[in-house]
Design a protein around this motif. Structure first.
Motif: not given
Length: 483
Positions: A190-196, A104-109, A177-182
């Motif tokens: 490998s990436m199965v899913y990427r997005g919100p 979960v890429l949350g950035g600065t939030d 952009e955040a949040p973004e999940a992988i």
């Protein structure tokens, strides 16, 4: 088919095959304008795949197109290693036994972690902590650690909050952009899913809610391919600094010469030589993975405790530059290539000056091919009494077949208690020391030993002395064909 829904629109995407498709959009139809990818999905010939645009109601016009994608392999996720709020390291590729990992890429939030937990913890409870890991990755440094610890004191080892101090992991994953999940598949990394994680779209009196990450996790855990594999996050900017692609000749090559070439040059300890831009480009993926995993340059001391004069770690700015340059395709650019000349490094016999004492091990025979396990040697200390050790230098007879060496005081039983030398690094040595001593005392303790080869497990200062007892050294040899 496009249908009005409240203040936005719903698209029913009919496809003729079950292959991969991508839905794209433009605000205005303009020649040369790039189409923005919104959703990548697997087609369904029996019923349409739906997409409700969460931002269409905020613009006067919006154009869409649907494209069938050519066959493409899964996108690989590079290895990386980050510290959590307790200072524990988490390396992605170490978790190969689990079934799935959600990043979960949350950035600065920082506040968004709580909202993400509400959506993710039920998934982890359903499938188990041993099967599904959840890693929160935030753009934060050591100064933010106390704030995050106070706000999230109960994060478990399977849902750690990881500090992307150099922003290299977030940048390397291409997140803005955040949040973004992988969702990561450890079988192929490998990436199965990427997005919100979730999208809520107001439809006037009603609200349209989708949970694409949960849908992807359920499908993946059941051994199926998710319908939606990539969805635009529709989030806020994650706070990552923009970086222009660095110049190879004036920025990247000098960085490599300073931090990498002393080992990665002909006849030196590294397995390949950084002697041209072509070589760097060929190994760029490996370089990025090794840097983000903290493997290269080899330096494990945490900077918040003490500075070292021979610190080999890359700075935050250098990691950002290197990752940004590699992600841009490792362009050659203008200017001469400094590496061919700089890579002509002649190894010094004793870089820190002639030693006062030399302790030797028996001559070793190394096979030309294959892997060689650690070898353990017990040698007698040359000192009949306690002495302060100023520096240690390890000089292999053949640098091309020795990867690294750990040296520490003790006998074989003490070696086994240290789990075969796995705790042979100074940053590990001072964990118990740090808990019970002041910063001044810790700094004094570090100053007594300038080599990272020695380890003590208890606070008393005499453990930092070399006594007349035996030393144990562990050597990891690497095989290489020698003409």
């Amino acid at each position: 088919f496009l249908s009005p829904v409240g203040s936005t629109v719903r698209l029913d995407l009919n496809t003729s095959t079950d292959e991969a498709y991508v839905l794209e959009s433009q605000a205005e139809l303009m020649e040369g304008e790039e189409w923005e990818p919104l959703m990548q999905f697997r087609g369904n010939t029996s019923k349409p795949v739906q997409f409700v645009d969460p931002i269409c109601g905020t613009s006067s016009q919006r154009y869409f197109r649907l494209r069938k994608l050519l066959a493409q392999g899964p996108r690989e996720v590079s290895n990386f290693r980050l510290l959590d709020l307790q200072g524990e390291a988490h390396e992605l590729y170490y978790n190969w036994p689990v079934k799935g990992i959600v990043l979960v890429l949350g950035g600065t939030d920082f506040d968004g972690i709580a909202a993400s937990n509400e959506l993710l913890l039920p998934l982890q409870e359903q499938y188990g902590e041993d099967a599904l890991l959840i890693w929160h990755i935030v753009l934060a440094d050591a100064a933010d650690r106390d704030v995050l610890q106070a706000r999230y004191p109960n994060q478990s080892a399977s849902t750690p909050i990881l500090l992307d101090v150099h922003q290299g992991v977030t940048r390397g994953l291409g997140s803005h952009e955040a949040p973004e999940a992988i969702l990561v598949d450890p079988r192929q990394w490998s990436m199965v899913y990427r997005g919100p994680l979730e999208i809520r779209t107001s439809l006037g009196e009603e609200e349209h809610v989708i949970s694409p990450l949960a849908d992807a996790v359920h499908a993946f855990m059941e051994g199926k391919e998710p319908v939606v594999s990539h969805l635009k996050p529709f989030g806020a900017a994650n706070g990552m600094e923009d970086i222009q692609t660095p110049s190879y000749a004036s920025e990247i090559a000098p960085l490599l010469i300073q931090n990498c070439v002393p080992c990665h040059s002909e006849g030196n300890i590294a397995p390949w030589s950084m002697d041209s831009h072509a070589v760097i480009k060929e190994f760029s993926g490996l370089i990025k993975s090794a840097v983000l995993a903290g493997e290269m340059p080899p330096w494990h001391a945490e900077p918040q405790y003490r500075d070292f004069s021979n610190d080999k770690a890359l700075s935050v700015e250098e990691v950002n530059q290197l990752v940004a340059w590699i992600d841009a395709g490792a362009p050659r650019g203008d200017g001469p290539d400094p590496l061919p000349e700089a890579s002509q490094v002649v190894p010094e016999d004793w870089p820190m000056g002639p030693p006062d004492h030399i302790v030797s091990i028996p001559l070793q025979r190394i096979p030309a091919q294959g892997s060689v396990d650690y070898r353990y040697f017990v040698v007698q200390s040359p000192f009949p009494r306690n002495v302060w050790l100023k520096a240690v230098d390890v000089r292999p007879g053949d640098r091309s077949v020795v990867h690294h060496c750990l040296v520490f005081k003790g006998n074989v039983l003490e070696l086994l208690a240290l789990r075969g030398g796995l705790g042979g690094f100074l940053p590990v040595m001072c964990r118990e020391w740090n808990r019970s001593h002041s910063l001044t005392e810790r700094a004094r303790g570090f100053a007594k030993v300038t080599s990272y080869f020695f380890r003590c497990t208890t606070p008393p200062m005499e453990k930092l002395l070399l006594t007349g007892r035996s030393w144990v050294s562990t050597w990891l040899m690497k095989s290489r064909l020698v003409n």
